[in-house]
Scaffold this motif. Structure first.
Motif, mmCIF file in Angstrom:
data_model
loop_
_atom_site.group_PDB
_atom_site.id
_atom_site.type_symbol
_atom_site.label_atom_id
_atom_site.label_comp_id
_atom_site.label_asym_id
_atom_site.label_seq_id
_atom_site.Cartn_x
_atom_site.Cartn_y
_atom_site.Cartn_z
ATOM 1 N N LEU A 6 -20.070 -7.674 8.170
ATOM 2 C CA LEU A 6 -19.945 -8.058 6.773
ATOM 3 C C LEU A 6 -18.894 -9.146 6.655
ATOM 4 C CD1 LEU A 6 -21.135 -5.041 6.539
ATOM 5 C CD2 LEU A 6 -20.173 -5.115 4.233
ATOM 6 N N SER A 7 -19.160 -10.131 5.827
ATOM 7 C CA SER A 7 -18.148 -11.143 5.557
ATOM 8 C C SER A 7 -17.069 -10.554 4.659
ATOM 9 C CB SER A 7 -18.784 -12.357 4.878
ATOM 10 O OG SER A 7 -19.169 -12.029 3.541
ATOM 11 N N ALA A 8 -15.951 -11.265 4.565
ATOM 12 C CA ALA A 8 -14.884 -10.816 3.674
ATOM 13 C C ALA A 8 -15.379 -10.746 2.227
ATOM 14 C CB ALA A 8 -13.675 -11.739 3.784
ATOM 15 N N LEU A 9 -16.269 -11.669 1.830
ATOM 16 C CA LEU A 9 -16.796 -11.646 0.471
ATOM 17 C C LEU A 9 -17.704 -10.437 0.257
ATOM 18 C CD1 LEU A 9 -17.026 -12.932 -2.295
ATOM 19 C CD2 LEU A 9 -18.800 -14.456 -1.390
ATOM 20 N N HIS A 141 -24.452 -5.956 -4.327
ATOM 21 C CA HIS A 141 -24.043 -7.336 -4.081
ATOM 22 C C HIS A 141 -23.479 -7.508 -2.675
ATOM 23 C CE1 HIS A 141 -23.658 -11.307 -5.551
ATOM 24 N NE2 HIS A 141 -23.436 -11.008 -6.801
ATOM 25 N N ALA A 142 -23.019 -6.442 -2.038
ATOM 26 C CA ALA A 142 -22.558 -6.551 -0.654
ATOM 27 C C ALA A 142 -23.714 -6.826 0.298
ATOM 28 C CB ALA A 142 -21.839 -5.274 -0.232
ATOM 29 N N LEU A 143 -24.910 -6.418 -0.094
ATOM 30 C CA LEU A 143 -26.099 -6.592 0.745
ATOM 31 C C LEU A 143 -26.631 -8.014 0.676
ATOM 32 C CD1 LEU A 143 -28.277 -5.187 2.517
ATOM 33 C CD2 LEU A 143 -29.506 -4.672 0.392
ATOM 34 N N ALA A 144 -26.524 -8.636 -0.491
ATOM 35 C CA ALA A 144 -27.105 -9.970 -0.666
ATOM 36 C C ALA A 144 -26.553 -10.609 -1.924
ATOM 37 C CB ALA A 144 -28.628 -9.883 -0.758
ATOM 38 N N ASP A 145 -26.569 -11.943 -1.952
ATOM 39 C CA ASP A 145 -26.305 -12.660 -3.195
ATOM 40 C C ASP A 145 -27.629 -12.806 -3.953
ATOM 41 O OD1 ASP A 145 -27.669 -14.675 -1.818
ATOM 42 O OD2 ASP A 145 -25.836 -15.731 -1.270
ATOM 43 N N SER A 303 -25.032 -21.266 -4.897
ATOM 44 C CA SER A 303 -25.284 -20.944 -3.496
ATOM 45 C C SER A 303 -24.722 -22.048 -2.605
ATOM 46 C CB SER A 303 -26.783 -20.787 -3.240
ATOM 47 O OG SER A 303 -27.022 -20.608 -1.852
ATOM 48 N N VAL A 304 -24.001 -21.654 -1.562
ATOM 49 C CA VAL A 304 -23.531 -22.612 -0.550
ATOM 50 C C VAL A 304 -24.143 -22.245 0.804
ATOM 51 C CG1 VAL A 304 -21.402 -23.233 -1.747
ATOM 52 C CG2 VAL A 304 -21.402 -21.238 -0.244
ATOM 53 N N ARG A 305 -25.308 -21.631 0.754
ATOM 54 C CA ARG A 305 -25.960 -21.172 1.986
ATOM 55 C C ARG A 305 -26.201 -22.332 2.938
ATOM 56 N NH1 ARG A 305 -27.792 -16.321 2.938
ATOM 57 N NH2 ARG A 305 -27.397 -15.775 0.769
ATOM 58 N N GLY A 306 -26.586 -23.486 2.410
ATOM 59 C CA GLY A 306 -26.813 -24.641 3.275
ATOM 60 C C GLY A 306 -25.547 -25.245 3.830
ATOM 61 N N ARG A 307 -24.388 -24.913 3.222
ATOM 62 C CA ARG A 307 -23.109 -25.450 3.688
ATOM 63 C C ARG A 307 -22.377 -24.490 4.606
ATOM 64 N NH1 ARG A 307 -20.680 -29.141 -0.471
ATOM 65 N NH2 ARG A 307 -22.305 -29.652 -1.963
ATOM 66 N N ALA A 308 -22.887 -23.265 4.740
ATOM 67 C CA ALA A 308 -22.172 -22.248 5.510
ATOM 68 C C ALA A 308 -22.061 -22.666 6.971
ATOM 69 C CB ALA A 308 -22.878 -20.897 5.395
ATOM 70 N N GLU A 309 -20.896 -22.355 7.554
ATOM 71 C CA GLU A 309 -20.683 -22.679 8.960
ATOM 72 C C GLU A 309 -21.603 -21.862 9.848
ATOM 73 O OE1 GLU A 309 -16.589 -22.079 9.793
ATOM 74 O OE2 GLU A 309 -15.884 -23.625 8.397
ATOM 75 N N PRO A 311 -25.022 -18.997 9.724
ATOM 76 C CA PRO A 311 -26.017 -18.342 8.867
ATOM 77 C C PRO A 311 -25.587 -16.911 8.547
ATOM 78 C CG PRO A 311 -27.054 -19.438 10.754
ATOM 79 C CD PRO A 311 -25.577 -19.439 11.011
ATOM 80 N N THR A 312 -25.925 -16.456 7.360
ATOM 81 C CA THR A 312 -25.578 -15.105 6.955
ATOM 82 C C THR A 312 -26.680 -14.513 6.108
ATOM 83 O OG1 THR A 312 -23.998 -13.744 5.728
ATOM 84 C CG2 THR A 312 -24.327 -15.990 4.946
ATOM 85 N N ASP A 313 -26.885 -13.204 6.251
ATOM 86 C CA ASP A 313 -27.820 -12.502 5.381
ATOM 87 C C ASP A 313 -27.143 -12.057 4.095
ATOM 88 O OD1 ASP A 313 -29.979 -12.709 7.071
ATOM 89 O OD2 ASP A 313 -29.574 -10.822 8.105
ATOM 90 N N GLY A 314 -25.812 -12.069 4.090
ATOM 91 C CA GLY A 314 -25.073 -11.564 2.945
ATOM 92 C C GLY A 314 -24.801 -12.637 1.922
ATOM 93 N N ASN A 315 -23.565 -12.673 1.433
ATOM 94 C CA ASN A 315 -23.205 -13.579 0.356
ATOM 95 C C ASN A 315 -22.745 -14.934 0.878
ATOM 96 O OD1 ASN A 315 -23.057 -12.006 -2.448
ATOM 97 N ND2 ASN A 315 -22.515 -10.588 -0.798
ATOM 98 N N ALA A 316 -23.343 -15.980 0.364
ATOM 99 C CA ALA A 316 -22.919 -17.355 0.635
ATOM 100 C C ALA A 316 -22.782 -18.028 -0.722
ATOM 101 C CB ALA A 316 -23.929 -18.072 1.521
#
Length: 464
Positions: A6-9, A141-145, A303-309, A311-316
């Motif tokens: 899990l990410s910190a977010l 919300h911990a599972l997904a944005d 959403s910053v999914r395309g900017r994420a360092e 890939p994540t299934d969770g929150n971006a």
């Protein structure tokens, strides 16, 4: 970061979870079958599809102290049927005048998810005079944005979603569960609002103080946040937390939204924010508040999914803060001001302004969230008054068990001490607005729903 971490977010959303602050998103989708359907067959179909989505079989496993990070683990012998129920509307769902589906869904959405189990639930609701049925879904919300939640929901529909991997069920799988009634979360004693806000300062200073010590970008977000904190008196939407929720459904005509854009410029999201501002102006008047002396601000998730360092299934996620011009009487001028504010936000970018605090949260140590997030969460009204989020869906027709999708309404969780959250889904010819309110703070959500419709009408009729 490994894919199962899990990410910190993500952890921050878990830490905000409480009996009066459930942190799940919701969806209400209604379908019109050509012939009567068997609710248990629909539930079995949803169960089968959910069983093939690996993310829905996972639960959270926290690390031992002192690190207190967390990972996803697949539940042994996972049975998706444990999360799917059938609910038939009957006389018990009609204790007072109103839509029985709204009554039932409001109580169901108010109840938090079991955070020791996979973080989702679904209901198939029948009993409508016209033979239609509804799918209710809540996802933590911990599972997904919002974008991730939409992808998971699409995976339950006909011909939609990503390829699935079947998760082995328990030996006794196959049965769906039936219930006759849903109840909301039990009431809990409330802390005095002044005490809660009085305890916020130390947590904010501690959390932001650590952030300022990191990279320049992180320090910039923290500094901008501090500068954006609004002084006393508190905003008109500030309220004591409550376990009670109420939802409102508004369907706007996409043709009217497009006509407003063609006449006055801006994006669909700009029009949505201007419509919300007009609705809140009328709502404030109805509460005996002077909108000309009020200042309301929306958090607009980005959403910053395309900017994420990675890939994540969770929150971006990041966000923009947009001042809602509720003090302006002219609807066209309200739209102009919203456009100007959002254009400024976009020039700044989603990872630099005060609204980028989700990015900041994602850069803090997970252990710090375990210590400080709940306290800092109480400071949300110092930055914004409501969340206004738009989630995209494919424009193609969708359905479930062969029944076409008619309407789909999303719901966003309420931040601590806030009265309402607003989520929007464009689908086909409609712009579907889901309102979720603190039922103790907003006595008549229908008045707010009507105000949304009137606000768009005012803009539409001001075309040249």
């Amino acid at each position: 970061m490994p894919a199962d971490r899990l990410s910190a977010l993500d952890i921050a959303f878990l830490c905000l979870e409480g009996s009066t602050t459930p942190m799940h998103m919701g969806v209400m989708a209604t379908f019109t079958p050509p012939a009567p359907v068997d609710a248990h067959r629909v539930a079995a179909l949803v169960t089968e599809r959910a069983a093939g989505i690996p993310r829905l079989a996972r639960r959270v496993r926290f690390d031992p102290p002192p690190f207190r990070g967390a990972s996803w683990e697949t539940v042994p012998r996972f049975d998706a049927a444990d999360h799917v129920r059938v609910h038939h509307l009957d006389g018990r769902d009609r204790p007072a005048p109103g839509d029985p589906l709204v009554e039932m869904a409001s109580a169901w959405l108010a109840a938090g998810l079991d955070t020791t189990a996979p973080l989702w639930e679904a209901r198939i609701v029948t009993g409508f005079p016209d033979g239609s049925f509804a799918l209710l879904l809540k996802l933590h919300h911990a599972l997904a944005d919002g974008t991730g939640a939409a992808q998971l929901a699409l995976g339950l529909l006909d011909g939609a979603g990503a390829p699935r991997r079947r998760v082995p069920p328990r030996a006794d799988t196959g049965a769906t569960h039936t219930e006759t009634a849903d109840t909301g979360a039990a009431g809990v004693p409330r802390s005095p609002l002044g005490t809660a806000l009085g305890e916020v300062g130390a947590g904010v200073r501690d959390a932001l103080g650590q952030a300022v010590g990191q990279a320049a970008g992180t320090a910039g977000i923290a500094t901008t946040m501090l500068r954006s904190v609004r002084p006393w008196p508190p905003p008109a939407t500030l309220t004591a937390n409550s376990p009670r929720r109420r939802i409102g459904l508004v369907r706007l005509d996409m043709a009217e939204v497009r006509a407003v854009r063609a006449a006055h410029g801006g994006t669909t999201n700009d029009v949505v924010l201007a419509v919300v501002a007009g609705a809140l102006r009328e709502w404030l008047r109805g509460r005996g508040r002077d909108p000309d002396r009020s200042a309301l601000r929306a958090l607009v998730p980005v959403s910053v999914r395309g900017r994420a360092e990675r890939p994540t299934d969770g929150n971006a996620l990041s966000g923009y803060l947009c001042d809602l011009p509720v003090e302006v009487d002219d609807p066209v001028e309200r739209l102009r001001r919203v456009r100007s504010a959002m254009e400024h936000n976009k020039r700044t970018g989603p990872t630099r302004g005060a609204g980028a605090f989700p990015v900041l949260a994602g850069r803090l140590p997970s252990g710090l969230h375990r210590l400080a997030t709940r306290g800092v969460g109480h400071a949300a009204p110092l930055l914004f008054d409501t969340v206004v989020t738009t989630v995209g869906l494919p424009g193609l027709p969708m359905g479930l068990a062969g029944a076409p999708l008619r309407e789909v309404y999303p719901f966003v969780p309420l931040a601590p001490h806030q009265s309402l959250g607003i989520a929007v889904v464009p689908y086909r010819s409609g712009l579907h607005v889901g309102l979720q309110v603190n039922a103790d703070a907003v006595a008549d959500v229908n008045a707010l729903s009507d105000a949304v419709t009137k606000s768009l009408s005012a803009l539409y009729h001001r075309r040249p």
